[in-house]
Scaffold this motif. Sequence first.
Motif, mmCIF file in Angstrom:
data_model
loop_
_atom_site.group_PDB
_atom_site.id
_atom_site.type_symbol
_atom_site.label_atom_id
_atom_site.label_comp_id
_atom_site.label_asym_id
_atom_site.label_seq_id
_atom_site.Cartn_x
_atom_site.Cartn_y
_atom_site.Cartn_z
ATOM 1 N N UNK A 32 -24.126 23.072 2.007
ATOM 2 C CA UNK A 32 -24.863 24.329 2.129
ATOM 3 C C UNK A 32 -24.422 25.078 3.387
ATOM 4 N N UNK A 33 -24.127 24.336 4.452
ATOM 5 C CA UNK A 33 -23.673 24.984 5.686
ATOM 6 C C UNK A 33 -22.312 25.643 5.453
ATOM 7 N N UNK A 34 -21.452 24.998 4.672
ATOM 8 C CA UNK A 34 -20.143 25.564 4.378
ATOM 9 C C UNK A 34 -20.298 26.852 3.571
ATOM 10 N N UNK A 35 -21.223 26.856 2.613
ATOM 11 C CA UNK A 35 -21.427 28.049 1.782
ATOM 12 C C UNK A 35 -21.984 29.206 2.621
ATOM 13 N N UNK A 41 -18.757 35.039 6.533
ATOM 14 C CA UNK A 41 -17.402 35.570 6.704
ATOM 15 C C UNK A 41 -17.169 36.744 5.754
ATOM 16 N N UNK A 42 -17.608 36.594 4.505
ATOM 17 C CA UNK A 42 -17.431 37.678 3.539
ATOM 18 C C UNK A 42 -18.251 38.893 3.939
ATOM 19 N N UNK A 48 -16.519 45.203 8.079
ATOM 20 C CA UNK A 48 -15.289 45.770 8.628
ATOM 21 C C UNK A 48 -14.694 46.779 7.650
ATOM 22 N N UNK A 49 -14.747 46.442 6.360
ATOM 23 C CA UNK A 49 -14.205 47.362 5.359
ATOM 24 C C UNK A 49 -15.006 48.663 5.330
ATOM 25 N N UNK A 50 -16.326 48.571 5.420
ATOM 26 C CA UNK A 50 -17.152 49.772 5.369
ATOM 27 C C UNK A 50 -16.969 50.598 6.651
#
Length: 53
Positions: A32-35, A41-42, A48-50
């Motif tokens: 769950x921590x990895x998810x 990150x996403x 950053x994209x916006x």
Amino acid sequence: MALARTIIWADFALAAGVILIVFFVLWVKRQSRRHTREAERQAAQGNEDSQAK
């Protein structure tokens, strides 16, 4: 004598079950921590994209 042997085997089985449960809980927490790390990150990339537009 047979009763003592049965109690010893039951004790070993109980200890093995507890160890397996602890490892499973730790594994689930790690997953769950990895998810959440990937989701953060996403989200950061999305921000950053916006901002780049």
